[in-house]
Design an enzyme around this catalytic site. Sequence first.
Site, PDB file in Angstrom:
ATOM      1  CB  VAL A  46      -6.871  16.098  56.713  1.00 16.47           C
ATOM      2  CG1 VAL A  46      -8.361  15.878  56.131  1.00 16.47           C
ATOM      3  CG2 VAL A  46      -6.048  15.121  56.175  1.00 16.47           C
ATOM      4  N   GLY A 184     -23.617   7.860  53.975  1.00 13.89           N
ATOM      5  CA  GLY A 184     -23.094   8.112  55.228  1.00 13.89           C
ATOM      6  C   GLY A 184     -24.080   9.212  55.742  1.00 13.89           C
ATOM      7  CB  ILE A 188     -17.805  15.296  55.358  1.00 15.71           C
ATOM      8  CG1 ILE A 188     -16.819  15.975  56.288  1.00 15.71           C
ATOM      9  CG2 ILE A 188     -17.386  15.291  53.979  1.00 15.71           C
ATOM     10  CD1 ILE A 188     -16.331  17.282  55.459  1.00 15.71           C
ATOM     11  NE  ARG A 275     -10.879  11.651  59.039  1.00 17.66           N
ATOM     12  CZ  ARG A 275     -10.359  12.102  57.695  1.00 17.66           C
ATOM     13  NH1 ARG A 275     -11.231  12.105  56.685  1.00 17.66           N
ATOM     14  NH2 ARG A 275      -9.164  12.317  57.573  1.00 17.66           N
ATOM     15  CG  ASP A 315      -8.867  13.749  63.273  1.00 22.42           C
ATOM     16  OD1 ASP A 315      -9.425  14.161  64.102  1.00 22.42           O
ATOM     17  OD2 ASP A 315      -9.174  13.813  62.183  1.00 22.42           O
ATOM     18  CG  HIS A 447     -34.975  44.304  67.638  1.00 26.71           C
ATOM     19  ND1 HIS A 447     -35.609  43.330  67.524  1.00 26.71           N
ATOM     20  CD2 HIS A 447     -35.604  45.526  67.089  1.00 26.71           C
ATOM     21  CE1 HIS A 447     -36.613  43.724  66.742  1.00 26.71           C
ATOM     22  NE2 HIS A 447     -36.607  44.898  66.373  1.00 26.71           N
TER      23      HIS A 447
END
Length: 472
Positions: A46, A184, A188, A275, A315, A447
């Site tokens: 995924v 949500g 994502i 999920r 997952d 820098h």
Amino acid sequence: MVVGEISQERDLVIIGGGPGGYSAAIRAAQLGLSATLIEQSQLGGVCLNEGCIPSKVFTHAAGKLAEKPHLQDLGISGIDMEFNINQLLAYKTKIIKRLRTGIEKLCKENKIELIYGKATFLDENRIGVENGHQFDIFTCKNTIIATGSSPVMPLEVTIRSTRILLAHEIFNLPEIPDDLLVMGNDYIALEVASCFAALGSHVTIFIENQSGLPFDESINKELLRLFKKRKVSLINKVKLLSTAETEDGITLTVQSDKNREETFAGSYLYVSGERMPNIETTGIARFGIHQNDQGFIKVDENMESSIKSIYAIGDVTEGPRLAAKAIKQGKAAVEVISGGKPEVDLTFLPTIVHTLPPIASVGITEQDVKEHGIDARICEFPMRSNGYAAITANSEGFIKVISDTNTSIVLGIHMIGEGAVELSSSFVQLLEMAAKEEDMKFPSYAHPSYGEGLFEAVEGLVGQAIHMAPID
């Protein structure tokens, strides 16, 4: 075993070719183990094909489009910067294919046996793999389950519509919505809101219940300010009641924390969803691997399940659903199988969000300091005071450092601003080594660079920052 059944023996079988699965297979090859990698769909999982990579293609495009005023300031003019969604989708496809081809090549170069098909446990040591009319059986000494997770639509979304999208669908959208509703507050959802707003959508974000934005309170405040500046509406503490499809879009009805019902209309609705582990077809129910109430596989510190020789990573296990976790666990599981003693500690797993500008967060927050009564020093260095941020017109945001007053050990680092994702690796290393303020101040920093902001945030803890006004 049925008559005529032939079982092939394998040392290590890995089910799932996502980041955790293919990383485990390659690490196995490096350790001299023979690995068989079984993937039901496409290598990369995924993350590569539907989630992490597609979302970052979109956020990268949105960031480039947002640079148009700065390019004009630099004297770069005459460039047609009109956005074309079809070209972006073609680019996304090209990048995914290139990365997936690279993984396939790595598997081949590491002599990893790659099998495509649906893998199902027949018992604790045997796996059946179905691919069309072909069905093969493997007897395994060790198995790693790396089947990942999938988003599930909330129960309140009772209709099925092509205008209601989950994470694996939103980045295939063939148009930029005029009005996009986002439900949500995970990374994502915030990336969707940020990039689609930059690409031309009017975006409204809905956050359910009392969760609010999930970061350090200073980052939450700055993100709200930036959303307001970019005309992104955010409605907090709501309860989703219902959804309905209209002739040209979607309506969303929510209940506010004051029990007032409101209905909002949009062209499309993006829903994060919850999920859940991809375990339905694995067959693990046959022999009772221990799982939690949601179905995630319980593992010990070695990623081994309750069944000896069966490991689980990523997952499909408890904890955050992040590719970085899966990769770490996958390599560690293989090292355990080969006799090693790796350590997986996810305490300082960074939170990364590719909003505009991006967010990186590691360690404790100011809320934690207040809740637990920690005696801490806190400093926020504004990126508007950073020379390189001024050059690149990326002066929004800040770097925030939290340290223990008594020990000077750095406890948390949080940043919203350009360069946050790249600097996050340094944040993690500093916290992992229990760095003190002096450890961070001693080195010389390039820098000009965004990294100087980290240096000055640490100096600011004790009033020594040069490019920041004294704090009373």
